[in-house]
Enzyme design. Structure first.
Site, PDB file in Angstrom:
ATOM      1  N   GLU A 275       5.086   3.258  -8.176  1.00 51.45           N
ATOM      2  CA  GLU A 275       5.801   1.974  -8.324  1.00 51.45           C
ATOM      3  C   GLU A 275       6.271   1.781  -9.764  1.00 51.45           C
ATOM      4  O   GLU A 275       5.560   2.126 -10.714  1.00 51.45           O
ATOM      5  CB  GLU A 275       4.862   0.836  -7.929  1.00 51.45           C
ATOM      6  CG  GLU A 275       5.441  -0.554  -8.086  1.00 51.45           C
ATOM      7  CD  GLU A 275       4.412  -1.642  -7.873  1.00 51.45           C
ATOM      8  OE1 GLU A 275       4.823  -2.803  -7.677  1.00 51.45           O
ATOM      9  OE2 GLU A 275       3.203  -1.347  -7.903  1.00 51.45           O
ATOM     10  N   LYS A 331      10.892  -4.241  -1.910  1.00 51.84           N
ATOM     11  CA  LYS A 331       9.636  -4.890  -1.538  1.00 51.84           C
ATOM     12  C   LYS A 331       9.912  -6.308  -1.061  1.00 51.84           C
ATOM     13  O   LYS A 331      10.642  -7.060  -1.718  1.00 51.84           O
ATOM     14  CB  LYS A 331       8.686  -4.904  -2.745  1.00 51.84           C
ATOM     15  CG  LYS A 331       7.306  -5.468  -2.453  1.00 51.84           C
ATOM     16  CD  LYS A 331       6.419  -5.379  -3.689  1.00 51.84           C
ATOM     17  CE  LYS A 331       5.017  -5.889  -3.393  1.00 51.84           C
ATOM     18  NZ  LYS A 331       4.141  -5.843  -4.582  1.00 51.84           N
ATOM     19  N   CYS A 385       2.711  -1.263  -3.291  1.00 47.04           N
ATOM     20  CA  CYS A 385       1.501  -1.899  -3.815  1.00 47.04           C
ATOM     21  C   CYS A 385       0.832  -2.819  -2.803  1.00 47.04           C
ATOM     22  O   CYS A 385       0.266  -2.380  -1.811  1.00 47.04           O
ATOM     23  CB  CYS A 385       1.851  -2.639  -5.108  1.00 47.04           C
ATOM     24  SG  CYS A 385       0.409  -3.215  -6.039  1.00 47.04           S
TER      25      CYS A 385
END
Length: 513
Positions: A275, A331, A385
């Protein structure tokens, strides 16, 4: 009434004495030792057995306080890592760390206290009270994954992830593992008999549940997995410390590590970076994309930020060998106050911005769960994440992926418990879905996890390096994928209905005072 069964004294407001509440808090803390990085799996069922025994014999008005104290112990230890992000820049944010821990522990404790207190008031008899409280705690675990955008971290069932019992999650998910814990914990209370029998029947029944779950898990683990896919992965872990990650001089060092580790000799069909692997936007990456593609020597999947107009996104991008961008994922499940702040544009005018985002006032959410294409490999489900802690996202795709990829920056979580708890949840997602999970973490723990949640290969925390490993095969769709939490939720509803409908005489042999 036996003196050993006499209920404790209460204050005028129904609160037990502080010494008694300290015992509940200590038991909650002991229960949390079942979670990473301690993995003392027996701690949770034993501590919850004592808690439910205490709560079942307490007046209903006292259960709220007892559950609040126990929840503070459980969440205080299991979420201690929440202080770590504030220590990255101690001078600016360090003073917030104790407040963050207290607020998280107190908020989690309320998720125990409110349903437990309500269940105690509605239940009939002390046995019904014990069963109702246990069911209410599990329902609270489920609700915590949804309300206020959700935070299903440190669930009761997570204590089994490092044991064979975790394989039951393929049928009933994390909630089913919590059901195993609290079923074992409830039985000594529910099956208690006066006289010599005492707790023996309940303990025997709890041991039988443990034995059956352990045996079933071992049986699953003994069965062969499908063959590995003919795809060689290279996972790169640059070990970029969070306090240095965005420093311009250090950023070039970490970028060099990514390039050098990607270019090392060895076969690879797909290279994966973690990430926010680089300190520049995808919009500004054109001059270096060819060098990145050349170093990878294969298609590259990387975490990177990008901009559309005035909005910024935390993204994954697929880079082809010719340096072109072929696929992008944004995301969508953002961390509240970390990656975005409600009413962020307005609050930014007074200097309040999202904690983790490096561009703009915070990230904008992507459209939702989706598949990404990986040249030469099956399509996969990307998870950035925090998204990997939400099992419901794994059932939201119209088509089943061939594998899952979690790109994460666990440098935010420190070196103690947070990274290992996050890794454990990635393992649980693999078990629930029957899909392998590939994990690329900035500072670790990067890992290749097979479809039964076993770690095939990994890189230790705070280590720079790479993993070269084949992509594990996938199992057939699991029962949990088909039904989700519905069977467990239905069972909990039945338990609550029975516990709240028992005749009053069920509690007369064991007075609560």
């Amino acid at each position: 009434m036996r003196s050993g069964l006499r209920p404790p004294r209460l204050t005028r407001r129904g609160r037990p004495p502080l010494r008694s509440l300290a015992v509940d808090a200590g038991l909650g803390l002991i229960a949390a030792l079942a979670l990473a990085p301690f993995w003392v799996w027996a701690a949770a069922p034993l501590a919850f057995a004592v808690l439910i025994w205490r709560w079942a014999r307490s007046p209903a008005r006292a259960v709220f306080w007892r559950a609040l104290a126990a929840g503070a112990g459980w969440f205080g230890l299991s979420l201690f890592w929440i202080t770590e992000p504030f220590m990255v820049d101690v001078a600016r944010h360090g003073w917030m760390a104790p407040f963050a821990l207290v607020l998280m522990a107190a908020g989690g404790a309320l998720f125990w206290a409110v349903p437990a207190g309500l269940a105690a008031r509605l239940a009939r008899g002390w046995r019904g009270q014990g069963a109702a409280i246990a069911a209410a705690l599990l329902l609270s675990d489920w609700l915590r994954g949804w309300i206020f955008t959700g935070f299903p971290w440190a669930q009761i069932g997570h204590g089994w992830i490092a044991t064979p019992v975790a394989q039951l999650a393929a049928h009933a998910g994390a909630l089913g593992l919590g059901l195993v814990t609290l079923s074992m914990a409830c039985l000594p209370t529910l099956l208690w008999r006066p006289g010599r029998a005492g707790l023996a029947p309940g303990i025997a029944a709890a041991v039988a549940i443990l034995g059956a779950g352990w045996a079933a898990g071992l049986d699953q683990l003994s069965r062969p997995l499908p063959q590995d896919r003919p795809v060689m992965l290279r996972i790169v872990q640059p070990d970029a410390a969070q306090h240095l990650k965005w420093d311009p001089e250090w950023a070039s060092v970490f970028f060099g590590r990514l390039l050098d580790l990607s270019a090392e000799p060895g076969p690879r069909d797909l290279v994966i970076w973690p990430e926010t692997a680089v300190n520049f936007l995808l919009n500004d990456a054109d001059p270096v994309l060819p060098a990145m593609a050349e170093a990878a020597g294969a298609p590259l999947i990387m975490g990177i930020q990008r901009r559309e107009g005035s909005r910024f996104f935390n993204s994954l991008a697929t880079i082809a060998p010719d340096g072109s961008v072929t696929d992008i994922y944004d995301k969508f499940h953002l961390v509240p106050f970390g990656e975005y702040i409600p009413w962020g544009d307005a609050l930014a005018r007074v200097g309040i911005t999202a904690f983790a985002s490096q561009q703009g006032n915070g990230y904008s959410p992507g459209p939702g769960p989706q598949l990404m294409a990986a040249p030469g490999a099956p399509d996969f489900q990307p998870l950035i994440c925090y998204e990997a802690i939400f099992p419901q996202h794994l059932r939201a795709l119209p088509e089943r992926p061939g594998w899952m990829l979690q790109a994460t920056n666990d440098a935010w979580f420190g070196r103690f418990s947070g990274p290992y708890q996050h890794l454990d949840q990635a393992r649980l997602r693999a078990i629930e879905t029957g899909l392998p999970m590939v994990r690329a973490a900035n500072t670790g723990v990067s890992a290749v996890i097979d479809a039964r949640g076993r770690i095939r290969d990994s890189l230790a925390l705070n280590t720079a390096g790479r993993i070269d490993a084949p992509l594990p095969g996938a199992l057939p769709p699991t029962l949990w994928l088909a039904w989700g939490n519905l069977p467990v939720l239905a069972l909990l509803a039945v338990v609550l209905g029975l516990a709240c409908g028992l005749p009053r005489r069920a509690g007369r042999r064991f007075s609560r005072g």
